[in-house]
Design a protein around this motif. Sequence first.
Motif, PDB file in Angstrom:
ATOM      1  N   SER A  60       0.694  -1.269   0.158  1.00 30.24           N
ATOM      2  CA  SER A  60      -0.112   0.122   0.140  1.00 30.24           C
ATOM      3  C   SER A  60       0.726   1.308  -0.020  1.00 30.24           C
ATOM      4  O   SER A  60       0.725   2.212  -0.652  1.00 30.24           O
ATOM      5  CB  SER A  60      -0.858   0.053   1.269  1.00 30.24           C
ATOM      6  OG  SER A  60      -1.893  -1.049   1.011  1.00 30.24           O
ATOM      7  N   ARG A  64       0.685   4.351  -2.722  1.00 35.94           N
ATOM      8  CA  ARG A  64       0.571   5.838  -2.411  1.00 35.94           C
ATOM      9  C   ARG A  64       1.821   6.717  -2.757  1.00 35.94           C
ATOM     10  O   ARG A  64       1.480   7.822  -3.254  1.00 35.94           O
ATOM     11  CB  ARG A  64       0.356   5.953  -0.719  1.00 35.94           C
ATOM     12  CG  ARG A  64      -0.987   5.488  -0.318  1.00 35.94           C
ATOM     13  CD  ARG A  64      -1.263   5.282   1.060  1.00 35.94           C
ATOM     14  NE  ARG A  64      -2.355   4.506   1.459  1.00 35.94           N
ATOM     15  CZ  ARG A  64      -3.394   5.222   1.804  1.00 35.94           C
ATOM     16  NH1 ARG A  64      -3.189   6.337   2.453  1.00 35.94           N
ATOM     17  NH2 ARG A  64      -4.618   4.597   2.361  1.00 35.94           N
ATOM     18  N   PHE A 103      -9.475   3.282  -2.516  1.00 32.08           N
ATOM     19  CA  PHE A 103      -8.920   2.773  -1.226  1.00 32.08           C
ATOM     20  C   PHE A 103      -9.670   1.583  -0.590  1.00 32.08           C
ATOM     21  O   PHE A 103     -10.435   1.143  -1.211  1.00 32.08           O
ATOM     22  CB  PHE A 103      -9.112   3.818  -0.107  1.00 32.08           C
ATOM     23  CG  PHE A 103      -8.315   5.378  -0.838  1.00 32.08           C
ATOM     24  CD1 PHE A 103      -6.984   5.406  -0.173  1.00 32.08           C
ATOM     25  CD2 PHE A 103      -8.937   6.327  -1.236  1.00 32.08           C
ATOM     26  CE1 PHE A 103      -6.283   6.438  -0.642  1.00 32.08           C
ATOM     27  CE2 PHE A 103      -8.331   7.575  -1.699  1.00 32.08           C
ATOM     28  CZ  PHE A 103      -7.108   7.574  -1.171  1.00 32.08           C
ATOM     29  N   GLN A 104      -8.672   0.814   0.245  1.00 28.15           N
ATOM     30  CA  GLN A 104      -8.834  -0.268   0.779  1.00 28.15           C
ATOM     31  C   GLN A 104     -10.266  -0.336   1.711  1.00 28.15           C
ATOM     32  O   GLN A 104     -11.094  -1.423   1.431  1.00 28.15           O
ATOM     33  CB  GLN A 104      -7.975  -0.674   1.650  1.00 28.15           C
ATOM     34  CG  GLN A 104      -8.050  -2.089   2.470  1.00 28.15           C
ATOM     35  CD  GLN A 104      -7.023  -2.795   3.108  1.00 28.15           C
ATOM     36  OE1 GLN A 104      -5.934  -1.947   3.263  1.00 28.15           O
ATOM     37  NE2 GLN A 104      -7.211  -3.566   3.845  1.00 28.15           N
ATOM     38  N   ASP A 105     -10.664   0.611   2.485  1.00 28.91           N
ATOM     39  CA  ASP A 105     -11.927   0.664   3.152  1.00 28.91           C
ATOM     40  C   ASP A 105     -12.651   1.837   2.657  1.00 28.91           C
ATOM     41  O   ASP A 105     -12.530   2.976   3.006  1.00 28.91           O
ATOM     42  CB  ASP A 105     -11.279   0.841   4.770  1.00 28.91           C
ATOM     43  CG  ASP A 105     -12.361   0.931   5.730  1.00 28.91           C
ATOM     44  OD1 ASP A 105     -13.427   0.688   5.370  1.00 28.91           O
ATOM     45  OD2 ASP A 105     -12.219   0.969   7.231  1.00 28.91           O
ATOM     46  N   PRO A 106     -13.637   1.446   2.081  1.00 28.12           N
ATOM     47  CA  PRO A 106     -14.722   2.364   1.550  1.00 28.12           C
ATOM     48  C   PRO A 106     -15.384   3.088   2.731  1.00 28.12           C
ATOM     49  O   PRO A 106     -15.843   4.283   2.658  1.00 28.12           O
ATOM     50  CB  PRO A 106     -15.545   1.633   0.766  1.00 28.12           C
ATOM     51  CG  PRO A 106     -15.618   0.122   1.439  1.00 28.12           C
ATOM     52  CD  PRO A 106     -14.224   0.048   2.051  1.00 28.12           C
ATOM     53  N   SER A 109     -12.823   6.041   3.521  1.00 36.16           N
ATOM     54  CA  SER A 109     -12.444   7.016   2.615  1.00 36.16           C
ATOM     55  C   SER A 109     -13.584   7.672   1.740  1.00 36.16           C
ATOM     56  O   SER A 109     -13.213   8.473   1.040  1.00 36.16           O
ATOM     57  CB  SER A 109     -11.634   6.020   1.256  1.00 36.16           C
ATOM     58  OG  SER A 109     -12.648   5.163   0.810  1.00 36.16           O
ATOM     59  N   ASN A 111     -16.493  10.696   3.135  1.00 39.83           N
ATOM     60  CA  ASN A 111     -16.782  11.813   3.960  1.00 39.83           C
ATOM     61  C   ASN A 111     -18.311  11.377   4.506  1.00 39.83           C
ATOM     62  O   ASN A 111     -19.089  11.519   3.716  1.00 39.83           O
ATOM     63  CB  ASN A 111     -16.841  12.839   3.493  1.00 39.83           C
ATOM     64  CG  ASN A 111     -17.044  13.970   4.437  1.00 39.83           C
ATOM     65  OD1 ASN A 111     -17.698  13.871   5.469  1.00 39.83           O
ATOM     66  ND2 ASN A 111     -16.226  15.275   4.272  1.00 39.83           N
ATOM     67  N   GLN A 166     -17.997   0.601  -1.899  1.00 36.12           N
ATOM     68  CA  GLN A 166     -16.993   0.717  -2.845  1.00 36.12           C
ATOM     69  C   GLN A 166     -17.200   0.978  -4.193  1.00 36.12           C
ATOM     70  O   GLN A 166     -16.516   1.629  -4.950  1.00 36.12           O
ATOM     71  CB  GLN A 166     -16.194  -0.777  -2.991  1.00 36.12           C
ATOM     72  CG  GLN A 166     -14.783  -1.103  -3.332  1.00 36.12           C
ATOM     73  CD  GLN A 166     -13.750  -0.383  -2.642  1.00 36.12           C
ATOM     74  OE1 GLN A 166     -13.586   0.847  -2.684  1.00 36.12           O
ATOM     75  NE2 GLN A 166     -13.257  -0.802  -1.675  1.00 36.12           N
ATOM     76  N   GLY A 169     -16.682   4.805  -4.178  1.00 36.46           N
ATOM     77  CA  GLY A 169     -15.143   5.198  -4.494  1.00 36.46           C
ATOM     78  C   GLY A 169     -14.859   4.965  -5.939  1.00 36.46           C
ATOM     79  O   GLY A 169     -13.940   5.771  -6.442  1.00 36.46           O
TER      80      GLY A 169
END
Length: 352
Positions: A60, A64, A103-106, A109, A111, A166, A169
């Motif tokens: 990861s 990034r 991103f991994q965790d919806p 990530s 708001n 997800q 995202g």
Amino acid sequence: MFDAVQKPLVEVAGLKMYFPITAGVFRRQVGNVKAVDNVSFTIFEGETLGLVGESGCGKSTCGRAILRLYEPTAGAVRIDGTDVIAASSDTLRQMRPKMQMVFQDPQASLNPRMTVAAIIGEPLDEHTKLSKAEKLAKIYALMDQVGLNRDFANRYPHEFSGGQRQRIGIARALALNPKFIVCDEPIAALDVSIQAQVVNLLEELQDSLGLTYLFISHDLSMVRHIADRVAVMYLGQIVELAPRDAIYAEPLHPYTQALLSAVPEPDPEAEKSRRRIVLTGDVPSPANPPKGCNFCTRCPKAMAICHETEPQFREILPGRFVSCHLYEQTAGEAAAPGARSEHTEKTIQQGE
């Protein structure tokens, strides 16, 4: 899907991402955590490169750093011909539409105070001058593209399932028509039945939009399904890079062999004959990697040279790169495409 004659879109050379370790009252730097240590690879247009490895190996962080969400310590990253690392903040802002991330965790990530329409439309607010009506039409088109009901546009992230979040995202990542997307374990937090839906969606979008993916995952079965080539990472370094079918059929590096031996076989008869390679010891700390080869403390085939000299990451067969002393003598023979000498065959068999 992937055509090998296409030009490279992403070129990573000598990428390093070190995090400083500080101690004492004055917080002096006493060392570094070498999360990514001298990584190099290329991703071609329209290709999916799978990046695999166990938790904590730096996958990861590598993704990034490529997008410069972290400021790399050293190295060069060229995306569509422009050096991302050397780019000024203005140039980088202009490049952002070309490169996006899922991103991994919806849940983390998105708001929680913004509606789906606001989340998907945020990149459009930042990078385009569309009218309100044009923006809404684009948001609806993106929701259609990822399989979200338009009626949900004014709902909030907590009202959706993990798979739907997800998709939000992914829609946000697609808003600016990017060329390159880093998918950072996009299915890790999802149920198995939903994972297949999300991966199929990514494949459909790639076919229709000509996207290029860096697909980061620890799920080797899913990587086998989606990737064109696979890079295997261990303790901040890439130890093997090869076409998908070749690496699953004939892994060369001892770590890749151990990693793939852990993948269960769906066929009960094949599962009975599967040979597990169980590694001893723990993964060394990236703050204090071993001398020589990073894998030497756990490698069942380690030699004296492995504890002293770091192996070079090089091409030993056409399209096959490996960082291991077992194959260093065969590296020069890669120049003859499709040809393997008797010595090369013998070395590869010993590696197995």
